[in-house]
Design a protein around this motif. Structure first.
Motif, PDB file in Angstrom:
ATOM      1  N   UNK A 176       0.852  -1.190   0.000  1.00 22.92           N
ATOM      2  CA  UNK A 176       0.000   0.000   0.000  1.00 22.92           C
ATOM      3  C   UNK A 176       0.885   1.237   0.000  1.00 22.92           C
ATOM      4  N   UNK A 177       0.418   2.355  -0.564  1.00 24.94           N
ATOM      5  CA  UNK A 177       1.224   3.575  -0.591  1.00 24.94           C
ATOM      6  C   UNK A 177       1.753   3.987   0.780  1.00 24.94           C
ATOM      7  N   UNK A 178       0.931   3.851   1.815  1.00 23.06           N
ATOM      8  CA  UNK A 178       1.367   4.253   3.148  1.00 23.06           C
ATOM      9  C   UNK A 178       2.501   3.367   3.657  1.00 23.06           C
ATOM     10  N   UNK A 179       2.462   2.070   3.310  1.00 22.33           N
ATOM     11  CA  UNK A 179       3.546   1.162   3.697  1.00 22.33           C
ATOM     12  C   UNK A 179       4.833   1.531   2.965  1.00 22.33           C
ATOM     13  N   UNK A 180       4.689   1.819   1.711  1.00 24.97           N
ATOM     14  CA  UNK A 180       5.861   2.114   0.875  1.00 24.97           C
ATOM     15  C   UNK A 180       6.520   3.428   1.289  1.00 24.97           C
ATOM     16  N   UNK A 181       5.720   4.431   1.646  1.00 23.16           N
ATOM     17  CA  UNK A 181       6.271   5.735   2.037  1.00 23.16           C
ATOM     18  C   UNK A 181       7.287   5.604   3.159  1.00 23.16           C
ATOM     19  N   UNK A 182       7.028   4.685   4.102  1.00 22.23           N
ATOM     20  CA  UNK A 182       7.859   4.601   5.299  1.00 22.23           C
ATOM     21  C   UNK A 182       9.161   3.862   5.077  1.00 22.23           C
ATOM     22  N   UNK A 183       9.275   3.116   3.972  1.00 23.95           N
ATOM     23  CA  UNK A 183      10.473   2.283   3.789  1.00 23.95           C
ATOM     24  C   UNK A 183      11.193   2.489   2.457  1.00 23.95           C
ATOM     25  N   UNK A 184      10.540   3.105   1.482  1.00 19.17           N
ATOM     26  CA  UNK A 184      11.118   3.175   0.142  1.00 19.17           C
ATOM     27  C   UNK A 184      12.327   4.101   0.071  1.00 19.17           C
ATOM     28  N   UNK A 186      12.806   6.488  -2.063  1.00 22.00           N
ATOM     29  CA  UNK A 186      12.373   7.876  -2.246  1.00 22.00           C
ATOM     30  C   UNK A 186      11.822   8.433  -0.937  1.00 22.00           C
ATOM     31  N   UNK A 187      11.063   7.613  -0.221  1.00 26.48           N
ATOM     32  CA  UNK A 187      10.547   8.056   1.070  1.00 26.48           C
ATOM     33  C   UNK A 187      11.671   8.396   2.033  1.00 26.48           C
ATOM     34  N   UNK A 188      12.707   7.572   2.050  1.00 26.98           N
ATOM     35  CA  UNK A 188      13.843   7.823   2.943  1.00 26.98           C
ATOM     36  C   UNK A 188      14.571   9.108   2.553  1.00 26.98           C
ATOM     37  N   UNK A 189      14.780   9.302   1.261  1.00 27.32           N
ATOM     38  CA  UNK A 189      15.477  10.518   0.817  1.00 27.32           C
ATOM     39  C   UNK A 189      14.633  11.762   1.094  1.00 27.32           C
ATOM     40  N   UNK A 190      13.347  11.690   0.798  1.00 30.64           N
ATOM     41  CA  UNK A 190      12.486  12.857   1.010  1.00 30.64           C
ATOM     42  C   UNK A 190      12.359  13.183   2.488  1.00 30.64           C
ATOM     43  N   UNK A 191      12.295  12.156   3.336  1.00 35.24           N
ATOM     44  CA  UNK A 191      12.226  12.426   4.776  1.00 35.24           C
ATOM     45  C   UNK A 191      13.514  13.070   5.284  1.00 35.24           C
ATOM     46  N   UNK A 192      14.638  12.727   4.653  1.00 38.96           N
ATOM     47  CA  UNK A 192      15.911  13.350   5.042  1.00 38.96           C
ATOM     48  C   UNK A 192      15.925  14.841   4.712  1.00 38.96           C
ATOM     49  N   UNK A 193      15.074  15.261   3.779  1.00 33.09           N
ATOM     50  CA  UNK A 193      14.978  16.688   3.445  1.00 33.09           C
ATOM     51  C   UNK A 193      14.043  17.446   4.390  1.00 33.09           C
ATOM     52  N   UNK A 194      13.223  16.726   5.141  1.00 29.11           N
ATOM     53  CA  UNK A 194      12.193  17.391   5.947  1.00 29.11           C
ATOM     54  C   UNK A 194      12.740  18.415   6.943  1.00 29.11           C
ATOM     55  N   UNK A 195      13.851  18.142   7.645  1.00 26.15           N
ATOM     56  CA  UNK A 195      14.359  19.184   8.556  1.00 26.15           C
ATOM     57  C   UNK A 195      14.706  20.480   7.828  1.00 26.15           C
ATOM     58  N   UNK A 196      15.183  20.361   6.600  1.00 30.44           N
ATOM     59  CA  UNK A 196      15.535  21.548   5.815  1.00 30.44           C
ATOM     60  C   UNK A 196      14.277  22.264   5.319  1.00 30.44           C
ATOM     61  N   UNK A 197      13.244  21.499   4.987  1.00 24.87           N
ATOM     62  CA  UNK A 197      11.975  22.115   4.594  1.00 24.87           C
ATOM     63  C   UNK A 197      11.334  22.811   5.796  1.00 24.87           C
TER      64      UNK A 197
END
Length: 206
Positions: A176-184, A186-197
């Motif tokens: 499911x998309x929600x499962x993939x967001x937490x482990x993929x 792209x999800x990992x890279x995008x989450x690494x940008x969150x502090x900067x956002x």
């Protein structure tokens, strides 16, 4: 105050993924736009030798053309038996850019005689944030697994239907998309940008 950030893509699934991640982390003050939301501008071809080079070049192009903080990613599949290929060529492995079906079937054909124990692979994503005149950030996410012999699942795109993540029996396209967001990747890279956002949003609100 709303902070507008441009995700330099026309891929609706990538756009929705970043929007979900931003909202899940409580960054509702950030509005994520896609390329279809801004005036069209010339996009340079992806000629970098690495995911990082391509992501940064796309983010710079978008920021320069629009004046908005821009996020861009470059991602692909690195297959151990193919010495890390298709890598940065993943989206055009069969020749035509973005022909997911042709790319997937060409790769399966190339791996036909590779035994199961040597079918290791990793999805790799580099994501870049460029804030005009202020900063540039590049981060990387990886998602390791193995490749099956027949496509399974309808979620996702690209090589998702043949990629089984470590610790899973389902392919990426069966998650499911929600499962993939937490482990993929792209999800990992995008989450690494969150502090900067978050920093960007806080700076623009003061």
């Amino acid at each position: 105050m709303t902070t507008r950030v441009l995700l330099a893509t026309r891929n609706a699934k990538k756009l929705e993924e970043l929007r979900r991640i931003v909202l899940k982390r409580g960054l509702g003050s950030i509005e994520v736009l896609g390329l279809s939301d801004v005036e069209e501008f010339p996009e340079a071809p992806e000629t970098g030798a690495t995911f990082e080079e391509n992501a940064l070049a796309k983010a710079h192009d978008a920021a320069r053309a629009t004046g908005l903080p821009a996020v861009a990613d470059d991602s692909g599949l690195a297959v151990a038996a193919l010495n890390g290929m298709p890598g940065v060529l993943s989206a055009r492995w069969a020749g035509a850019h973005g022909d997911d079906t042709a790319n997937l079937h060409l790769l399966l054909g190339q791996l036909k005689d590779v035994p199961d124990e040597r079918r290791g692979a990793a999805f790799v994503c580099a994501a870049a944030l460029v804030v005009p005149g202020v900063r540039e950030i590049v981060v990387r996410g990886e998602w390791r697994g193995t490749l099956v012999r027949e496509p399974r699942g309808t979620n996702g795109f690209g090589y998702d239907p043949i990629f089984v993540p470590e610790g899973e029996t389902r392919t990426s396209a069966e998650l499911a998309p929600s499962e993939k967001d937490s482990v993929s990747h792209r999800g990992r890279a995008l989450r690494a940008l969150l502090p900067h956002l978050r920093e960007l949003a806080e700076a623009q609100s003061t």
